[in-house]
Design a protein around this motif. Structure first.
Motif, mmCIF file in Angstrom:
data_model
loop_
_atom_site.group_PDB
_atom_site.id
_atom_site.type_symbol
_atom_site.label_atom_id
_atom_site.label_comp_id
_atom_site.label_asym_id
_atom_site.label_seq_id
_atom_site.Cartn_x
_atom_site.Cartn_y
_atom_site.Cartn_z
ATOM 1 N N UNK A 105 0.820 -1.209 0.000
ATOM 2 C CA UNK A 105 0.000 0.000 0.000
ATOM 3 C C UNK A 105 0.854 1.259 0.000
ATOM 4 N N UNK A 106 2.036 1.179 0.592
ATOM 5 C CA UNK A 106 2.920 2.332 0.657
ATOM 6 C C UNK A 106 3.830 2.461 -0.555
ATOM 7 N N UNK A 113 -6.379 -2.989 -5.477
ATOM 8 C CA UNK A 113 -7.730 -2.470 -5.591
ATOM 9 C C UNK A 113 -8.253 -2.115 -4.207
ATOM 10 N N UNK A 114 -8.223 -3.091 -3.313
ATOM 11 C CA UNK A 114 -8.572 -2.893 -1.906
ATOM 12 C C UNK A 114 -7.658 -3.761 -1.069
ATOM 13 N N UNK A 115 -7.595 -3.470 0.235
ATOM 14 C CA UNK A 115 -6.615 -4.098 1.110
ATOM 15 C C UNK A 115 -7.284 -4.570 2.390
ATOM 16 N N UNK A 116 -7.008 -5.836 2.764
ATOM 17 C CA UNK A 116 -7.458 -6.378 4.043
ATOM 18 C C UNK A 116 -6.218 -6.748 4.858
ATOM 19 N N UNK A 117 -6.115 -6.176 6.051
ATOM 20 C CA UNK A 117 -4.999 -6.428 6.963
ATOM 21 C C UNK A 117 -5.559 -7.135 8.180
ATOM 22 N N UNK A 201 -3.638 5.353 0.820
ATOM 23 C CA UNK A 201 -4.890 5.820 0.212
ATOM 24 C C UNK A 201 -5.744 4.664 -0.304
ATOM 25 N N UNK A 202 -5.263 3.446 -0.204
ATOM 26 C CA UNK A 202 -6.036 2.278 -0.613
ATOM 27 C C UNK A 202 -7.159 2.028 0.385
ATOM 28 N N UNK A 226 -4.699 4.829 12.049
ATOM 29 C CA UNK A 226 -3.671 5.570 11.314
ATOM 30 C C UNK A 226 -3.976 5.708 9.830
ATOM 31 N N UNK A 227 -4.653 4.720 9.231
ATOM 32 C CA UNK A 227 -4.934 4.752 7.800
ATOM 33 C C UNK A 227 -6.213 5.549 7.561
ATOM 34 N N UNK A 228 -6.160 6.600 6.778
ATOM 35 C CA UNK A 228 -7.364 7.415 6.551
ATOM 36 C C UNK A 228 -8.521 6.591 5.990
ATOM 37 N N UNK A 229 -9.658 6.661 6.672
ATOM 38 C CA UNK A 229 -10.857 5.999 6.194
ATOM 39 C C UNK A 229 -10.909 4.503 6.398
ATOM 40 N N UNK A 230 -9.920 3.911 7.073
ATOM 41 C CA UNK A 230 -9.907 2.461 7.251
ATOM 42 C C UNK A 230 -11.080 2.005 8.109
#
Length: 258
Positions: A105-106, A113-117, A201-202, A226-230
């Protein structure tokens, strides 16, 4: 499960699900293999093109005897996508896989496309812990640490009710190349994304588990903050949520991916 060549290094990659379906990459924990995802792949593969792989240092993939960096593990994912002809994909990483996802992501957000952590952290603790772990594996191999690893990964209830699956995960741990385990431990030791995540931004979903003793919920909560909109989702069970809570895990990820 096919072995593919990526710039002279061998990687085990398995693809499931209908051709043309949205691609989803699954990336496993330290000491596991792509079989960590066995419970969830049939569920995801009903509507997605699921790509899972043995990470560098694990399973049948390349395990060079050297210090790895998180960038090495992330670039392996990009090479797999290139080999499969995929410009981008959804990515779901658990534990180590979630650390790889943060690096992607960085450093290569255009490929996601999208990210799941899931059940992961942006900083894996003091370097001395990993230095001690590396020293122990160099001296005695992976077998002596397997029981403590398994104890921290699964809840007592799951260990009591699913001993065969717990044994299979322990076999993954003990089957991991010592060189691969040490190299990956160095990558985790040296990783620190805590001050960088504000740049992601992902679209991101962070999953935590109430009984996770390897990556406690507060660590995932910090990533989500920490991640915007997560978005943040909470599951019961232990560290390997895709094994202990497969239906809930798939339902949560599908609900995010749409």
């Amino acid at each position: 499960m096919p072995l593919i060549d990526l710039s002279g290094e061998r990687f085990q990659v398995e693809v499931s699900g209908p051709e043309g379906a949205p691609p989803l990459v699954l990336s496993h924990s330290l000491g596991c293999t792509l079989n960590m995802w066995d419970e969830v792949v049939p569920l995801f593969a009903r509507t997605r093109r699921v790509i899972r792989y043995d990470a560098r240092g694990h399973g049948a993939s390349a395990a060079p005897d050297q210090v790895y960096a998180m960038g090495d593990l992330g670039r392996d994912v990009l090479a797999i996508l290139d080999r499969l002809g995929l410009a981008h994909a959804d990515f779901c990483g658990l534990s180590l896989g979630g650390m790889v996802g943060q690096w992607l992501a960085l450093n290569a957000p255009q490929r996601l496309t999208r990210l799941v952590l899931s059940n992961t952290t942006a900083h894996a603790g003091p370097p001395r812990f990993w230095d001690q772990r590396i020293k122990a594996v160099r001296r005695d191999g992976v077998e002596p640490i397997a029981d403590s690893v398994i104890d921290s990964w699964f809840t007592p209830d799951y260990r009591a009710t699913a001993p065969a699956r717990v044994a299979s995960v322990r076999a993954m741990v003990t089957g991991t190349s010592p060189a691969g385990y040490m190299g990956t431990s160095a990558a985790m030791r040296d990783m620190d994304f805590r001050h960088d995540l504000k740049a992601v931004r992902t679209q991101t979903l962070v999953i935590v588990s109430d009984g996770d003793r390897s990556t406690p919920p507060a660590w995932g909560e910090a990533i989500a903050a920490a991640i915007p909109g997560a978005k943040l989702a909470r599951l019961p069970g232990g560290h390997l949520s895709a094994i202990e809570q497969p239906e809930a895990f798939v339902r949560t990820v599908d609900g995010f991916l749409g």
